[in-house]
Enzyme design. Structure first.
Site, PDB file in Angstrom:
ATOM      1  N   GLY A 142       0.817  -1.215   0.000  1.00 22.28           N
ATOM      2  CA  GLY A 142       0.000   0.000   0.000  1.00 22.28           C
ATOM      3  C   GLY A 142       0.842   1.251   0.000  1.00 22.28           C
ATOM      4  O   GLY A 142       0.895   1.960   0.990  1.00 22.28           O
ATOM      5  N   SER A 143       1.524   1.543  -1.105  1.00 22.98           N
ATOM      6  CA  SER A 143       2.512   2.605  -1.118  1.00 22.98           C
ATOM      7  C   SER A 143       2.456   3.378  -2.434  1.00 22.98           C
ATOM      8  O   SER A 143       1.626   3.124  -3.289  1.00 22.98           O
ATOM      9  CB  SER A 143       3.891   1.990  -0.926  1.00 22.98           C
ATOM     10  OG  SER A 143       4.103   0.968  -1.887  1.00 22.98           O
TER      11      SER A 143
END
Length: 172
Positions: free
Chosen positions: A129-130
């Site tokens: 999740g970046s």
């Protein structure tokens, strides 16, 4: 790719934003607006980060911070991140910033200042999740469009020597 060979080209990220912004100070780039392309990786995407160009790494800076949703614009300034300044020659530099997200709690680098990268070479990863922001030099033209799915090491984000204007796209 050699003729007759196949490769699994599953998209592993999405272009979440393209716009003119002032680069963060840790990149040591001029404090004037340049085109930033933001590439978001959700928890199901591949989080290995690759160099957008052949370049020498002139600076790496780690900045501690929060762990907001990486897709939010303010994540560029508020979240934990690692910034790489890449010298592409002829006095031109590109900034690449790895931004940790809501779930990601670790940025891993595979390179050091002074290393040379080739386009598509792995330089690090972010755990789940970046986002990666790419800050282009003046005169570069974005070829990707917001919402486009991208394949690491395959999708061309920008043209550094184009004389045409930025492209727009429409996704179904």
């Amino acid at each position: 790719m050699v003729a007759g060979m196949t490769r699994n080209l599953i998209p592993d990220s999405r272009i979440s934003a393209i716009g003119a912004v002032v680069p963060p100070p840790e990149l040591d780039l001029p404090r004037e607006p340049v085109t930033r392309i933001s590439v978001f990786m959700n928890v199901f995407d591949v989080h290995v980060n690759r160099s957008p160009v052949d370049a020498a790494i002139t600076r790496i800076t780690y900045v501690p911070g929060a762990f907001l949703n990486a897709e939010l614009d303010k994540a560029s300034a508020d979240n934990e991140r690692q910034a790489l300044t890449l010298d592409i020659g002829e006095g031109r530099r590109i900034g690449v910033v790895q931004i940790a997200g809501l779930i990601a709690r670790r940025i891993v680098k595979f390179v050091n200042e002074g290393d040379r990268l080739t386009a598509g070479q792995r330089f690090g990863l972010i755990r789940f999740g970046s986002r990666v922001d790419v800050y282009l030099p003046k005169g570069a033209v974005a070829l990707a469009c917001v919402g486009q799915r991208a394949i690491a090491g395959e999708t061309v984000l920008a043209d550094l020597a184009s004389s045409e204007g930025e492209r727009s796209g429409r996704l179904a």
